[in-house]
Design an enzyme around this catalytic site. Structure first.
Site, PDB file in Angstrom:
ATOM      1  N   SER A 287       0.866  -1.195   0.000  1.00  0.00           N
ATOM      2  CA  SER A 287       0.000   0.000   0.000  1.00  0.00           C
ATOM      3  C   SER A 287       0.887   1.224   0.000  1.00  0.00           C
ATOM      4  O   SER A 287       1.981   1.197   0.583  1.00  0.00           O
ATOM      5  CB  SER A 287      -0.876   0.018   1.258  1.00  0.00           C
ATOM      6  OG  SER A 287      -1.522   1.272   1.371  1.00  0.00           O
TER       7      SER A 287
ATOM      8  N   TYR B 285      -2.086  -0.067  10.156  1.00  0.00           N
ATOM      9  CA  TYR B 285      -2.201  -0.740   8.855  1.00  0.00           C
ATOM     10  C   TYR B 285      -0.932  -0.457   8.037  1.00  0.00           C
ATOM     11  O   TYR B 285      -0.334  -1.371   7.452  1.00  0.00           O
ATOM     12  CB  TYR B 285      -3.452  -0.215   8.144  1.00  0.00           C
ATOM     13  CG  TYR B 285      -3.592  -0.613   6.687  1.00  0.00           C
ATOM     14  CD1 TYR B 285      -3.969  -1.908   6.343  1.00  0.00           C
ATOM     15  CD2 TYR B 285      -3.367   0.304   5.658  1.00  0.00           C
ATOM     16  CE1 TYR B 285      -4.109  -2.271   5.009  1.00  0.00           C
ATOM     17  CE2 TYR B 285      -3.514  -0.049   4.336  1.00  0.00           C
ATOM     18  CZ  TYR B 285      -3.885  -1.336   4.011  1.00  0.00           C
ATOM     19  OH  TYR B 285      -4.019  -1.695   2.693  1.00  0.00           O
TER      20      TYR B 285
END
Ligand code: NAP
Length: 257
Positions: free
Chosen positions: A143, A157
């Site tokens: 990501s 995250y």
């Protein structure tokens, strides 16, 4: 000379969202595909039916990537159906949003096990056959959060995705001598169940705000990510490894200097 039709792809979390687009794309290129899922058999099976109806080869297999033994079992099932895995796409992931104030250690640990340990389990499960064949393509979906984007609530995250990203580089180093490439695609904001949530109006507003912080002025589609994965997974991409490709429309909202 390896061709797409020789390829056996395992896409973790392949039934929905980004994984679904990746599995469909690899099947379209000619690979046999295993669509892995953990809970949504319906989604995985509908994709398999779709691929087969279009002349492709696919199966679905349930396995929690955080469970080492389940992953081993899945890889054996793929080998029995199609032959050894030659393309591994580590796409399965969880996003648990929290702040320093609010975080729940148990949820954090589960996310870390799926997003981090999952990559280790699957890589270990496929590497013996890949080494023997002196051929393999591993693509990890990380990501841009791991590179330092500034969306609130994503700190933990981001940390799990940073783990997946450094593992990409380190595994590339370990597996390169065996003819195995390991790369990462780092998506920006993509329209999937993960980003959608339950409030459609709030989601639209968030999407518009994020689109405005991207050079290309829009949020992403799962096919945008699948396209980058197809490049790394291609038999032709045998001299590209240890790379992280951001697929984010040119996001400009990064923390740091
Ligand atoms: P999604 O729509 O929430 O789908 C997640 C997928 O992962 C589902 O197929 C789910 O399986 C599977 N999964 C979750 N936990 C699993 C486990 N323990 N074992 C096996 N499979 C598991 O998410 P997405 O947006 O497509 O995200 C896919 C990947 O891209 C994730 O790694 C995510 O972190 C990353 N990513 C997404 C975005 C974004 O904006 N959407 C941005 C950057 C990176 P079931 O269908 O069985 O539930």
């Amino acid at each position: 000379m390896a061709t797409w039709r020789d390829q056996v792809a395992l896409v973790t979390g392949g039934g929905r969202g980004i994984g679904r687009a990746i599995a469909r794309r690899l099947a379209r290129e000619g690979a046999s595909v295993c669509v892995n899922y953990v809970s949504r058999a319906d989604a995985a099976e509908s994709l398999v039916a779709d691929i087969v109806a279009n002349g492709g080869r696919a199966i679905s297999v349930a396995a929690d990537v955080a469970d080492d033994a389940a992953v081993e079992g899945m890889v054996d099932r793929v080998a029995a159906a199609f032959g050894p895995v030659t393309i591994l796409v580590n796409n399965a992931g969880l996003s648990y949003k929290a702040s320093l104030e609010s975080y729940d250690p148990e949820k954090l640990e589960r996310m870390r096990q799926v997003n981090g340990d999952g990559v280790i389990h699957t890589t270990r499960a496929v590497m013996t056959d890949m080494r023997r064949q002196k051929y393999g393509r591993i693509v990890n979906i990380t990501s841009i959060a791991a590179i330092g984007t500034a969306l609130p609530g994503n700190a933990f995250y981001a940390a799990t995705k940073a783990e997946a990203q450094i593992l990409t580089l380190r595994f590339a180093l370990e597996l390169g001598p065996h003819g195995i490439t390991v790369n990462a695609v780092a998506p920006g904001f993509i329209q999937t169940d993960m980003t959608r949530g339950s409030d459609e109006e709030a989601w639209k507003q968030r999407s518009q705000k994020i689109a405005a912080s991207a050079m290309l002025g829009r949020v992403g589609d799962p096919d945008d990510v699948a396209n980058a994965v197809a490049f790394f997974a291609s038999p032709d991409s045998g001299w590209v490894t240890a790379q992280v490709l951001a697929v984010d429309g040119g996001r400009m909202d990064y923390v740091g200097h």
